[in-house]
Design a protein around this motif. Structure first.
Motif, PDB file in Angstrom:
ATOM      1  N   SER A   1      44.291 -41.786 -39.948  1.00  0.00           N
ATOM      2  CA  SER A   1      43.736 -43.090 -40.169  1.00  0.00           C
ATOM      3  C   SER A   1      42.838 -42.808 -39.315  1.00  0.00           C
TER       4      SER A   1
ATOM      5  N   LYS B   1      37.318 -48.840 -42.205  1.00  0.00           N
ATOM      6  CA  LYS B   1      38.723 -47.952 -41.862  1.00  0.00           C
ATOM      7  C   LYS B   1      38.885 -46.966 -43.066  1.00  0.00           C
ATOM      8  N   VAL B   2      39.291 -45.508 -42.687  1.00  0.00           N
ATOM      9  CA  VAL B   2      39.863 -44.907 -43.824  1.00  0.00           C
ATOM     10  C   VAL B   2      41.395 -44.663 -43.450  1.00  0.00           C
ATOM     11  N   GLU B   3      42.319 -44.658 -44.433  1.00  0.00           N
ATOM     12  CA  GLU B   3      43.762 -44.775 -44.179  1.00  0.00           C
ATOM     13  C   GLU B   3      44.241 -43.819 -45.202  1.00  0.00           C
ATOM     14  N   ASP B   4      44.624 -42.672 -45.385  1.00  0.00           N
ATOM     15  CA  ASP B   4      45.543 -41.742 -46.235  1.00  0.00           C
ATOM     16  C   ASP B   4      44.444 -41.686 -47.464  1.00  0.00           C
TER      17      ASP B   4
ATOM     18  N   GLU C   1      38.552 -53.801 -43.172  1.00  0.00           N
ATOM     19  CA  GLU C   1      39.668 -54.695 -42.540  1.00  0.00           C
ATOM     20  C   GLU C   1      38.975 -55.817 -41.943  1.00  0.00           C
TER      21      GLU C   1
ATOM     22  N   LYS D   1      42.061 -42.620 -34.268  1.00  0.00           N
ATOM     23  CA  LYS D   1      43.232 -43.042 -34.302  1.00  0.00           C
ATOM     24  C   LYS D   1      43.293 -44.291 -35.239  1.00  0.00           C
ATOM     25  N   GLY D   2      42.413 -44.824 -35.931  1.00  0.00           N
ATOM     26  CA  GLY D   2      42.724 -46.015 -36.718  1.00  0.00           C
ATOM     27  C   GLY D   2      42.705 -47.278 -36.019  1.00  0.00           C
TER      28      GLY D   2
ATOM     29  N   GLU E   1      50.767 -51.459 -34.274  1.00  0.00           N
ATOM     30  CA  GLU E   1      50.668 -50.127 -35.445  1.00  0.00           C
ATOM     31  C   GLU E   1      51.964 -49.500 -35.372  1.00  0.00           C
TER      32      GLU E   1
ATOM     33  N   ASP F   1      50.817 -44.011 -37.920  1.00  0.00           N
ATOM     34  CA  ASP F   1      49.381 -44.018 -38.301  1.00  0.00           C
ATOM     35  C   ASP F   1      48.772 -43.314 -37.282  1.00  0.00           C
ATOM     36  N   SER F   2      49.055 -42.805 -36.259  1.00  0.00           N
ATOM     37  CA  SER F   2      48.335 -42.256 -35.277  1.00  0.00           C
ATOM     38  C   SER F   2      48.142 -40.676 -35.466  1.00  0.00           C
ATOM     39  N   GLU F   3      47.352 -40.085 -35.059  1.00  0.00           N
ATOM     40  CA  GLU F   3      47.158 -38.656 -35.372  1.00  0.00           C
ATOM     41  C   GLU F   3      48.204 -37.697 -34.230  1.00  0.00           C
TER      42      GLU F   3
END
Length: 542
Positions: free
Chosen positions: A2, A154-157, A163, A474-475, A512, A516-518
């Motif tokens: 993310s 945002k980019v998530e998966d 958002e 890290k989103g 969070e 979701d964190s790298e």
């Protein structure tokens, strides 16, 4: 995985108190259907071309009576005709009625017999009337006059979306209000105070819209006061269409343009890298692209008014002059910055040069004669626009600073407090600076736990002038109340409200999930539980 690539604030008082739910009425259906038809025709064209290619390749085998595996066909034409007759396959899609009591079996064959009611109260079959649940949902969507919206691309998966957060400063609260699905990875967002694509709205009325640039060459414009939208209010670029007149000429034109990758004066043909809304002329939006051009859009007509080719490489950043509303600053990977008057496209604009690729450009709102440039090598250049060089190589900044060891990927000038600037870098540090007549000095450096910093934006309102939105790889978004930092209070003490006793530093973030964190090999410093000694250092003036 993310990450957040860009953020933007919405000033107080522009968001609707009670945002509306998306209404999929007949007019909206027709608008989307017309746009979908154009996309469907393009898909059919691609399919026909693919089929023709397969047929050409298989002509030799068909002439020999062999199938694709080289085996002789086992069924004769007569046997196929018998199958069609036996199962009546020729009339499988027929929309005719079998008798007077039944409807056809085609998809949505009974749609003409459906009854529609203006409200649920008029429908005799709805026995459960609107209840307290509707009131609770309405309250959940409420946005107060003291709230700010924060927009995050945002980019998530591998799913791209925008958002929309609501930030409640007095309650130390940040939450997701709603989100908008996007067609590709977003790269830039710009808030708009103009109702784009909406009719019968006075031109001087307030609005709450957003323009989003992505890896696609089209710019999408969305209404932030409408929740659960299915399609943008307008699309600037190759994918745009006139909702008022979907003529055959337009459809043919779109087909021809669809496969065009040649740079032109009507739309971008590569990723959108930056957007800049003109605050003095609300209908003007500037965009820059990886196709090396800058384009000026008229949001009233949803068309490109003019295209400019000032640079020889990707144009990554644009900014309108705070007072001279027709002057646009643009920075490029060709290592030059141009300040051009959009009214004179053929004139030769002044040009400044830097040592590496440009990352961001910004005018100083407190001194409109000066501007900032940040570069890939981590350097900040501060220039006086009145001292334009004869050649880019002869550029002499007022001052130059090696602010980071890596690229300065984000930069902002505080619109409320003069001399207060913020930088963010791929080295994961966010730094605050105090710019005075003798030059800049670092106030504080922090790792806020957002990963590589891609966005740093100061809040636009007087009441929250010290709030800084920071986001990255890290989103996560952190709202940092910089006025609670001891070093900031010392540097800007005359602008900070006095406080009694010890002041605890404020960092407001969403809760969070750790997934979701790298994973970067251990816990990174930052966040609300980190100590000041772990993640920040300050440099006071001597």
């Amino acid at each position: 995985m993310s990450m957040i690539t860009a953020t933007a604030w919405v000033p107080r008082g522009f968001a609707a108190q009670f945002p509306t739910k998306y209404d999929f009425d007949e007019a909206e259906f027709e608008r989307i259907a017309d746009l979908a038809k154009l996309q469907l025709e393009d898909a059919k064209q691609d399919l026909d071309e693919a089929r023709n290619g397969v047929e050409l390749c298989g002509d030799s085998e068909k002439k020999e009576g062999k199938d694709e595996n080289g085996i002789l066909a086992s069924k004769s034409n007569g046997e196929v005709d018998d199958d069609l007759k036996e199962y009546d396959l020729e009339h499988y899609d027929s929309d005719t009625k079998e008798d007077n009591d039944g409807e056809g079996m085609a998809m949505f064959g009974n749609v003409r017999s459906l009854a529609y009611h203006d409200t649920n109260a008029d429908d005799p079959y709805i026995t459960l009337k609107e209840s307290e649940d509707d009131d609770e949902e309405r309250e959940e969507l409420q946005v107060l006059a003291t709230d700010n919206m924060v927009l995050a691309a945002k980019v998530e998966d591998e799913v791209a979306h925008l958002e929309v957060y609501v930030y409640e400063d007095e309650a130390d609260n940040l939450y997701v209000h709603h989100d908008v699905m996007l067609p590709a990875i977003p790269l830039c967002v710009e808030w708009l105070n103009l109702a784009v694509g909406k009719k019968r709205i006075p031109s001087d009325s307030k609005a709450n819209f957003v323009a989003v640039g992505t890896m696609d060459p089209d710019i999408e414009i969305w209404d932030l006061d409408t929740v659960d939208c299915m399609y943008p209010n307008a699309v600037l670029g190759q994918g745009s269409a006139d909702d008022n007149a979907q003529s055959e000429t337009l459809k043919k034109t779109k087909k021809k343009k669809r496969k065009s990758k040649k740079v032109n004066g009507d739309y971008h043909v590569d990723a959108i890298l930056s957007l800049a809304a003109n605050r003095n002329h609300r209908n003007l939006l500037a965009s820059s692209s990886a196709d090396k051009t800058v384009k000026l859009w008229d949001l009233n007509t949803i068309k490109c008014a003019k295209s400019y080719s000032f640079h020889t490489d990707k144009v990554c950043s644009t900014a309108w002059h705070p007072k001279e509303s027709t002057v646009l600053l643009s920075g490029s990977y060709d290592r030059t910055v141009v300040a051009a008057d959009m009214r004179a496209p053929d004139a030769k604009p002044p040009r400044w040069g830097v040592e590496s690729d440009v990352e961001t450009v910004r005018w100083d709102p407190h001194n409109s004669n000066t501007f900032y440039i940040t570069t890939e090598s981590g350097v900040i250049h501060h220039h006086d626009a009145r001292l334009a060089p004869a050649t880019p190589e002869a550029s002499k900044p007022v001052w130059k600073l090696q602010a980071h060891d890596e690229a300065i990927s984000s930069f902002d000038v505080n619109p409320i407090i003069p001399g207060f600037i913020a930088t963010g870098s791929t080295d994961k540090e966010a730094k605050l600076w105090n710019v005075q007549a003798e030059g800049p000095s670092m106030v504080v450096s922090r790792n806020l736990g957002v990963g590589k910093v891609f966005s740093t934006n100061f809040a636009p309102d007087q009441e929250v002038g010290f709030r800084l939105a920071v986001a990255g790889s890290k989103g996560a978004v952190q709202i940092w109340d910089t006025s609670t930092n001891a070093a900031v209070r010392r540097a800007f003490g005359d602008r900070v409200a006095p406080a009694e006793g010890e002041v605890n530093e404020r960092l407001i973030a969403l809760e969070e999930d750790s997934s979701d964190s790298e994973d970067e090999g251990g816990k990174e410093p930052g966040g609300e539980e980190a100590t000041a000694q772990d993640d920040w250092e300050s440099m006071d003036e001597d």
